[in-house]
Motif scaffolding. Structure first.
Motif, mmCIF file in Angstrom:
data_model
loop_
_atom_site.group_PDB
_atom_site.id
_atom_site.type_symbol
_atom_site.label_atom_id
_atom_site.label_comp_id
_atom_site.label_asym_id
_atom_site.label_seq_id
_atom_site.Cartn_x
_atom_site.Cartn_y
_atom_site.Cartn_z
ATOM 1 N N ILE A 98 -7.332 0.017 7.982
ATOM 2 C CA ILE A 98 -5.480 -0.115 7.443
ATOM 3 C C ILE A 98 -5.635 -0.524 6.041
ATOM 4 C CG2 ILE A 98 -3.601 -1.057 8.445
ATOM 5 C CD1 ILE A 98 -5.024 -1.614 11.238
ATOM 6 N N GLU A 99 -4.669 0.599 5.556
ATOM 7 C CA GLU A 99 -4.546 0.459 4.013
ATOM 8 C C GLU A 99 -3.119 0.294 3.661
ATOM 9 O OE1 GLU A 99 -6.493 3.047 2.106
ATOM 10 O OE2 GLU A 99 -8.860 3.093 2.567
ATOM 11 N N SER A 100 -2.526 0.220 2.599
ATOM 12 C CA SER A 100 -1.218 -0.724 2.533
ATOM 13 C C SER A 100 -1.129 0.818 1.467
ATOM 14 C CB SER A 100 -0.875 -1.520 2.201
ATOM 15 O OG SER A 100 -0.015 -1.496 0.994
ATOM 16 N N CYS A 101 0.293 2.099 1.991
ATOM 17 C CA CYS A 101 0.678 2.589 0.616
ATOM 18 C C CYS A 101 2.395 1.921 0.207
ATOM 19 C CB CYS A 101 0.929 3.839 1.836
ATOM 20 S SG CYS A 101 1.446 4.950 0.682
ATOM 21 N N LYS A 102 2.026 1.097 -0.181
ATOM 22 C CA LYS A 102 2.919 0.583 -1.840
ATOM 23 C C LYS A 102 4.172 1.424 -2.410
ATOM 24 C CE LYS A 102 1.150 -3.857 -2.386
ATOM 25 N NZ LYS A 102 1.146 -4.786 -3.078
ATOM 26 N N GLU A 103 3.956 2.395 -1.897
ATOM 27 C CA GLU A 103 4.630 2.833 -2.862
ATOM 28 C C GLU A 103 5.997 3.750 -1.932
ATOM 29 O OE1 GLU A 103 1.358 3.702 -3.037
ATOM 30 O OE2 GLU A 103 1.424 2.997 -5.610
ATOM 31 N N LYS A 104 5.162 4.560 -0.826
ATOM 32 C CA LYS A 104 6.154 4.711 0.671
ATOM 33 C C LYS A 104 6.450 3.789 1.749
ATOM 34 C CE LYS A 104 6.002 8.611 -1.433
ATOM 35 N NZ LYS A 104 7.281 9.802 -1.501
ATOM 36 N N GLY A 105 5.749 2.823 1.464
ATOM 37 C CA GLY A 105 6.005 2.089 2.868
ATOM 38 C C GLY A 105 5.307 1.539 4.140
ATOM 39 N N TYR A 106 4.328 2.429 3.633
ATOM 40 C CA TYR A 106 3.580 2.803 4.919
ATOM 41 C C TYR A 106 2.574 1.960 5.081
ATOM 42 C CZ TYR A 106 5.978 7.621 5.193
ATOM 43 O OH TYR A 106 7.468 8.210 5.036
ATOM 44 N N TRP A 107 1.759 1.424 6.291
ATOM 45 C CA TRP A 107 0.576 1.464 6.041
ATOM 46 C C TRP A 107 -0.027 3.075 6.383
ATOM 47 C CZ3 TRP A 107 -0.057 -3.570 9.279
ATOM 48 C CH2 TRP A 107 0.273 -4.553 9.087
ATOM 49 N N ILE A 108 -1.067 3.057 6.012
ATOM 50 C CA ILE A 108 -2.489 3.792 6.729
ATOM 51 C C ILE A 108 -2.951 3.468 7.411
ATOM 52 C CG2 ILE A 108 -3.055 5.872 5.367
ATOM 53 C CD1 ILE A 108 -2.361 5.435 2.927
ATOM 54 N N VAL A 109 -3.445 4.231 8.510
ATOM 55 C CA VAL A 109 -3.844 4.067 9.587
ATOM 56 C C VAL A 109 -5.261 4.967 10.273
ATOM 57 C CG1 VAL A 109 -4.451 3.119 12.281
ATOM 58 C CG2 VAL A 109 -2.333 2.159 10.726
ATOM 59 N N ASN A 110 -5.952 4.642 9.700
ATOM 60 C CA ASN A 110 -7.519 6.361 9.962
ATOM 61 C C ASN A 110 -8.502 5.850 11.239
ATOM 62 O OD1 ASN A 110 -7.264 8.177 8.201
ATOM 63 N ND2 ASN A 110 -6.768 5.614 6.977
ATOM 64 N N VAL A 111 -8.658 6.396 11.926
ATOM 65 C CA VAL A 111 -9.389 5.779 13.846
ATOM 66 C C VAL A 111 -10.824 7.165 14.023
ATOM 67 C CG1 VAL A 111 -9.771 5.446 15.920
ATOM 68 C CG2 VAL A 111 -7.123 4.537 14.339
ATOM 69 N N GLU A 149 -2.640 -10.420 6.559
ATOM 70 C CA GLU A 149 -3.578 -10.025 6.515
ATOM 71 C C GLU A 149 -4.298 -10.025 8.445
ATOM 72 O OE1 GLU A 149 -7.103 -8.293 6.674
ATOM 73 O OE2 GLU A 149 -5.927 -8.472 5.721
ATOM 74 N N SER A 150 -3.129 -11.151 9.227
ATOM 75 C CA SER A 150 -3.479 -11.474 10.268
ATOM 76 C C SER A 150 -2.568 -10.225 11.390
ATOM 77 C CB SER A 150 -2.755 -12.520 10.317
ATOM 78 O OG SER A 150 -1.362 -12.411 9.991
ATOM 79 N N GLU A 151 -1.100 -10.150 10.824
ATOM 80 C CA GLU A 151 -1.019 -8.518 11.412
ATOM 81 C C GLU A 151 -1.662 -7.267 11.398
ATOM 82 O OE1 GLU A 151 2.561 -6.016 11.816
ATOM 83 O OE2 GLU A 151 3.170 -7.757 10.621
ATOM 84 N N ARG A 152 -2.237 -7.141 10.394
ATOM 85 C CA ARG A 152 -3.257 -6.067 10.177
ATOM 86 C C ARG A 152 -4.293 -6.171 10.476
ATOM 87 N NH1 ARG A 152 -4.432 -3.490 4.458
ATOM 88 N NH2 ARG A 152 -2.954 -4.726 4.193
ATOM 89 N N HIS A 153 -5.444 -7.512 11.450
ATOM 90 C CA HIS A 153 -6.643 -7.377 11.831
ATOM 91 C C HIS A 153 -5.738 -7.496 13.382
ATOM 92 C CE1 HIS A 153 -10.096 -9.617 12.797
ATOM 93 N NE2 HIS A 153 -9.023 -10.296 13.625
ATOM 94 N N LYS A 154 -4.800 -7.432 13.663
ATOM 95 C CA LYS A 154 -4.232 -7.669 15.248
ATOM 96 C C LYS A 154 -4.100 -6.276 15.123
ATOM 97 C CE LYS A 154 -0.558 -9.102 18.436
ATOM 98 N NZ LYS A 154 0.065 -9.501 18.694
ATOM 99 N N LEU A 155 -3.483 -5.462 14.715
ATOM 100 C CA LEU A 155 -3.331 -4.139 14.547
ATOM 101 C C LEU A 155 -4.812 -3.269 15.304
ATOM 102 C CD1 LEU A 155 -1.155 -1.017 15.019
ATOM 103 C CD2 LEU A 155 -1.632 -1.226 12.378
ATOM 104 N N GLY A 156 -5.400 -3.961 14.177
ATOM 105 C CA GLY A 156 -6.776 -2.832 14.670
ATOM 106 C C GLY A 156 -7.497 -3.623 15.427
ATOM 107 N N LEU A 157 -7.930 -4.792 15.848
ATOM 108 C CA LEU A 157 -7.796 -5.013 17.289
ATOM 109 C C LEU A 157 -7.199 -3.642 18.676
ATOM 110 C CD1 LEU A 157 -8.557 -9.109 16.986
ATOM 111 C CD2 LEU A 157 -10.177 -7.057 16.572
ATOM 112 N N CYS A 158 -6.167 -4.459 18.356
ATOM 113 C CA CYS A 158 -5.220 -3.846 19.273
ATOM 114 C C CYS A 158 -5.744 -1.729 19.806
ATOM 115 C CB CYS A 158 -3.747 -4.101 19.314
ATOM 116 S SG CYS A 158 -3.538 -5.507 19.463
ATOM 117 N N LEU A 159 -5.907 -1.459 18.655
ATOM 118 C CA LEU A 159 -6.407 0.001 18.683
ATOM 119 C C LEU A 159 -7.272 0.013 19.097
ATOM 120 C CD1 LEU A 159 -4.429 0.817 15.399
ATOM 121 C CD2 LEU A 159 -3.868 1.702 17.359
#
Length: 473
Positions: free
Chosen positions: A261-274, A326-336
């Protein structure tokens, strides 16, 4: 917290836009020579991607690639799909169902559209749903189904998942004598009390558990999505550990679950790769997790190559903000990771087909329990006069099943069992070591009188053909 401001849109206005610009679905069999393109254009709303993926998944279609875009208030998607044999979608009833599926609020699907491949795919709503979550243990399924039979409840369908020593189950039941839904509040309370006693019997103090009864209702949540929600509420994701990579070379050859999970601040996205091993309903499971966590998929690219699948999502929160904590990013990864792992069952898969009768599931699971087998996953539904489905079993310690034990189970039940998925070292009784042929057992009951299990239930429980062929994404 970084807030991405968005204009307020009145919900009534959103409904008006949807009525003015209803979903447009095109089934294109001309552009690609080896697959059908399902093109969707619609006013955007939260959950529309999951709705579309759910439709294709319920039809047991193979999604090999998908392009998704939903920025600017409009949803556009292209799915590359085939049937299980790799052929284009030419069946008119399937095409009609897909075209009408997203337009249910504007009149619903026709009866012709609801019948695909000779099976009803529209969800039923008349059966009582029993939802249970608790710590997994051998014999639990047998005890629950036996109690329901004693209380005069006929199980029309059942789905059970186990993950990280936890289990979630949904049973659909009807009145075993009169048929139809159980409406007596005193009887319903009695059913819940007995099930709670079963759950608590081997429960340690402080362990989480739940027993819920859901009465028949229109718009009931998709069963497999509900299982994801139950296991998420049970916090089964806390013990998940995806692969940490270990270098590019390791990542390239590794078939474990990789989530970045990476941040794309220019567009306000998170980029999630699975990236993980391809399997049936993978796309549904990941999109389900993102949707229920209140993330909006603005863009996505999904593809499969060989045995591996790659998914890339550009997401932001439904409320329009991104949390860089970082806590939310970590939780999203675990949930996926958890959403992908839940459907991956260990053990020996046994496909069964039997005449419908009250107490069938109780009798079968009792034999498994008495033979020292533990059930890791169940998918059983009814179709006409038959009960069909799959049961995954291990020994009581979670290890591979002794082939001779399966033979004893077959004799006890009085039928046969089709062994579809075998552990690596499986050897059929009487065969040479290392034999890989399909073991011709099938659980079938013929001698006992039948009590009809009632009308068809939710599509994903009845239509278990996805368990009999290679479906991807």
């Amino acid at each position: 917290m970084e807030i991405i401001y968005q204009p307020y849109i009145d919900p009534d206005y959103e409904c008006l836009i949807e009525r003015i610009y209803p979903p447009w679905i095109c089934i294109d069999n001309d552009t690609c020579k080896d697959c059908t393109l399902v093109k969707v254009d619609s006013a955007n709303k939260h959950g529309i991607l999951l709705e579309m993926v759910q439709v294709l998944t319920d039809l047991d279609l193979v999604i090999s690639k998908s392009y998704i875009s939903s920025d600017g208030g409009w949803f556009m998607d292209v799915f590359h799909v085939t049937d299980q044999l790799g052929n284009k979608i030419t069946d008119e009833s399937i095409i009609l169902y897909i075209q009408q599926a997203l337009c249910a609020k504007r009149g619903g699907t026709t009866k012709e559209a609801r019948i695909c491949l000779g099976k009803e795919v529209a969800p039923g709503v008349k059966d009582l749903a029993l939802e249970l979550t608790t710590k997994d243990r051998p014999g639990l399924m047998s005890e629950i189904s036996a109690v329901l039979v004693e209380l005069g409840c006929n199980i029309t369908a059942a789905v059970t998942w186990t993950h990280n020593s936890r289990t979630a189950s949904i049973f659909y039941v009807e009145d075993g004598v009169k048929g139809g839904p159980i409406t007596d509040p005193i009887r319903l309370a009695n059913v819940q009390e007995h099930l709670e006693n079963v759950i608590e019997a081997h429960h340690e103090e402080g362990e989480k558990r739940s027993v819920r009864l859901t009465t028949p209702a229109v718009g009931r949540t998709h069963t497999e999505r509900r299982l994801h929600q139950l296991m998420y509420e049970d916090e089964d994701y806390e013990m998940c550990r995806g692969c940490d990579g270990g270098g590019k070379g390791h990542k390239k050859c590794c078939d474990r679950i990789h989530v970045s999970i990476e941040s794309c601040k220019e567009k306000g996205y998170w980029i999630v790769n699975v990236r993980c091993r391809d399997r049936p309903k993978l796309l549904f499971d990941t999109v389900c997790a993102l949707t229920d966590l209140q993330y909006v998929v603005s863009h996505a690219l999904v593809s499969s190559s060989g045995t591996m699948a790659d998914q890339e999502y550009f997401v932001r929160h439904k409320d329009g903000y991104t949390l860089n904590a970082e806590s939310e990013r970590h939780k999203l990864g675990l949930c996926l990771v958890a959403a992908i792992e839940r459907r991956t069952s260990q053990g020996l898969r046994l496909d069964l087909c039997a005449k419908n009768r009250m107490g069938l599931l109780s009798d079968i699971t009792r034999v498994f329990r008495e033979s020292g087998l533990s059930i890791s996953r169940v998918e059983i539904g009814t179709y006409g006069e038959r009960a069909v489905g799959s049961i995954y079993v291990t020994d009581a310690s979670g290890h591979d099943v002794d082939p001779n034990t399966v033979e004893l189970v077959r004799k006890e039940i009085g039928g046969s069992v089709v062994v579809v998925h075998k552990p690596q070292n499986w050897t059929a009784p009487g065969s040479s070591s290392g034999a890989s042929q399909r073991v011709p057992y099938t659980i079938v009951e013929e001698a006992r009188p039948r009590l009809s299990l009632g009308s068809l239930v939710w599509s994903q429980l009845e239509r278990l053909s996805s368990n009999f062929g290679p479906i991807r994404l």
